[in-house]
Every structure is written in C-alpha cells, then in structure tokens.
Design a protein around this motif. Sequence first.
Motif, PDB file in Angstrom:
ATOM      1  N   UNK A 145     -14.345  -3.200  -2.371  1.00  0.00           N
ATOM      2  CA  UNK A 145     -15.764  -3.485  -2.548  1.00  0.00           C
ATOM      3  C   UNK A 145     -16.644  -2.897  -1.439  1.00  0.00           C
ATOM      4  N   UNK A 169     -14.080 -13.133  -8.210  1.00  0.00           N
ATOM      5  CA  UNK A 169     -14.757 -13.111  -6.914  1.00  0.00           C
ATOM      6  C   UNK A 169     -15.635 -11.884  -6.705  1.00  0.00           C
ATOM      7  N   UNK A 208       4.870  -3.530   5.704  1.00  0.00           N
ATOM      8  CA  UNK A 208       3.963  -4.616   6.033  1.00  0.00           C
ATOM      9  C   UNK A 208       4.048  -5.747   5.015  1.00  0.00           C
ATOM     10  N   UNK A 227      -8.227 -12.999 -10.954  1.00  0.00           N
ATOM     11  CA  UNK A 227      -8.555 -13.663  -9.684  1.00  0.00           C
ATOM     12  C   UNK A 227      -9.569 -12.828  -8.903  1.00  0.00           C
ATOM     13  N   UNK A 286      -7.663  -7.598   3.615  1.00  0.00           N
ATOM     14  CA  UNK A 286      -7.644  -8.987   3.138  1.00  0.00           C
ATOM     15  C   UNK A 286      -7.225  -9.063   1.675  1.00  0.00           C
ATOM     16  N   UNK A 287      -7.755  -8.137   0.876  1.00  0.00           N
ATOM     17  CA  UNK A 287      -7.419  -8.156  -0.549  1.00  0.00           C
ATOM     18  C   UNK A 287      -5.946  -7.831  -0.759  1.00  0.00           C
ATOM     19  N   UNK A 343     -11.576  -3.866   6.471  1.00  0.00           N
ATOM     20  CA  UNK A 343     -11.004  -5.187   6.642  1.00  0.00           C
ATOM     21  C   UNK A 343     -10.877  -5.918   5.308  1.00  0.00           C
ATOM     22  N   UNK A 344     -11.923  -5.756   4.484  1.00  0.00           N
ATOM     23  CA  UNK A 344     -11.896  -6.441   3.186  1.00  0.00           C
ATOM     24  C   UNK A 344     -10.714  -5.945   2.341  1.00  0.00           C
ATOM     25  N   UNK A 394      -3.576  -8.484   1.300  1.00  0.00           N
ATOM     26  CA  UNK A 394      -2.814  -9.662   1.697  1.00  0.00           C
ATOM     27  C   UNK A 394      -2.831 -10.699   0.578  1.00  0.00           C
ATOM     28  N   UNK A 395      -4.017 -10.831  -0.053  1.00  0.00           N
ATOM     29  CA  UNK A 395      -4.145 -11.798  -1.145  1.00  0.00           C
ATOM     30  C   UNK A 395      -3.281 -11.369  -2.333  1.00  0.00           C
TER      31      UNK A 395
END
Lengths: 148, 190
Positions: free
Chosen positions: A46, A88, A24, A84, A63-64, A59-60, A66-67
């Motif tokens: 988190x 957040x 991925x 970083x 997202x993390x 999902x978070x 991916x970041x």
Amino acid sequence: MLKLLLVALGFLISVSSSMAMEDKFKFDDPKQAALFLELTKVLRCPKCQNQNIADSDAMIAIDLKRKVHELVSKGRTKQEVVDYMKQRYGDFVFYEPPVNSMTIWLWLLPLIFIVATLTWIIRSRKKVVQQIDHSQLEKAQQILERDE
Amino acid sequence: MNKTAFYLIPLFIFIGLLTFLYQGLFSNPREHESTLLEHSVPEFVLPDLMDTQKKHTQDVFIGKITLLNVWGVWCTTCAIELPYLKQLQQEGKHIVGLYYDQDIDPDFGIKTVQRVQQEVNQTYSQLGNPYAFNIFDVKRNLSLDLGVTGAPETYLIDKQGKIRLHHIGDLNPRVWANKFAAIYAQLEAE
C-alpha cells in the motif's frame, strides 16, 4: 558465452532471493511455504505502489509479510488471507481487481467496440452490393451496345 | 444517418478519452477510500506510551470527538505537522497519538521502551506536545487493522467511536479547511 553466464547469474540471484525469504519466514509444511510465496507475489504494497509485498522493503510490506506468514501458519487458505487484507486495505491491495459496476467496462468497452466496428463493416459492404441495381445494369448494357 | 454527425463520432470519443486521461493527471494515486469508514475502531488492548502499565482499549474513543494521529519521532513529516497539531489542540481539539517505532522490530526488539520515551520527550520539548495521551502500538497490530500505510496519517473518530475520515499524509491548515472542517462541524452538531 556471455549470454550463458548472464542466465546463470540471473538464476543464482533468483534462487538466493527466494532463499532469503524462506530464511526469515519458516514453515513446517512445504505447501504452506509455497502458498506464502504465492501470496506475497499477488498482494500489493500500500505504501510503495506498483510493488508486491515480496519485492518491497517498506515497513508496511514487512508487516504484511509477517501477517501473511502468521495466517498461513495457522492454516488459512489463500482466499481467507486475501479477504483479511482486503478488509483492511481495500480491493487495492490485491493485484486482481474484482468485477463490479466500475471495472466491468474494462472488459465490455473493447467488446462493444469490436461488435460495433464489425456491424459497421458488414452493413457498409451490403450497401455496395445493393447499389448495383437493375436499372444501372441496363444502362451499362446500353452503353456497351452503343459502343459496339 | 447524417454524414457530418457520423464523422463527428470519433471526435467525441477522442474528447471523452482526453477528459478522462486529463483528470488522471491530477488524481492522487495514494488516495483510496478507507474500508473502515463508518465502522468502529477495531478492538485492541495496548499500553500507554508513557506509562506502559496502563492499558487502552477501543473504548477510549467513546464520548469525545477524537483526532487519532499516527506518528513517530523518526518520521520527518510528523515533526513538521506537530506544531499545527499543537495549534489544533489549543483550539480545543482532542488529539490522541498512535505511536509506533520503526526500530522496534517485533522479531528482534532492539530499542528499549525507556529509550523511546526519552526520544518522544525530547521531541515534545522542541515542538510541543499536542497529545492527550499516546497509544503505543508495539507490534503495529492496530496500525494493520486500521489500514495504516505509513506515518503520518490521521483518523477522525466520532463520539460513538466510529471512524468518519481517514487522511493519509500530513495535517496542515489547507487539509483541515478542505477535508476536515466540514465533517468536524457536523460531528460537533450531532
């Protein structure tokens, strides 16, 4: 035999899961790929706490991941990515808590306990030695002589 | 040293430990201070959910006390809090939605915007619409910058566009009374 099979199976599963991650999130540089795997293991999800973002499917966490992929691809270092995320999601997001006025006690308390206990043991030993003084020795001698 | 006092030390240590661990039973592990408190809303340029031609930036929060509510139609708890948000809106609160969709995967993008709008309108017709407008966080970048862990979450933003409160979980009369009311009143006085 069964044990061997289980070990082989375990190896297969671990290889396939890390391969799925690499499928991925692709990197040109194998060093970046390694950094990505390392980071997803030490960053904490988190939402589903007590899981790192590599393990979590929330999902978070996706997202993390991916970041992290984006930042690592841009050539950011481990520390930069961790900073970083901390900016957040707080210190909470990194599995290595910083040493500050609150957390220092986690290291200090056991040390204080060890030192205090050792001092106590040594001091109580000294007392036993001091208690046998000359007058007592003389008394003991007298008793021994009397018995003879 | 006094002998009795000496033997009482372990008891005091035990009581201290007990109090510490007992408190832990009732603390919420999901609750942690937002790193953005007292900071301005991060910079962003995102489309309006209902009119994607229109763009919103961090400046939309300046001049008004805003409740920024993170939600989505796929989120069950959000549907439960929606009627209460409607009530807050009727009391005169300015509520802005930060909408994100679970099915729009930034890597694939399965759902069309029209479909999302349709779903949102359907939810409004059932539960009411408390939002002045919705910011559509297409790729969930603003959510990430805000430190959102999942919907629903609510931010209280002051007139200068600074975040003053971050609440994880649903908004209800109890949460409002315990957590929001005092700060909200203070912001109104400022």
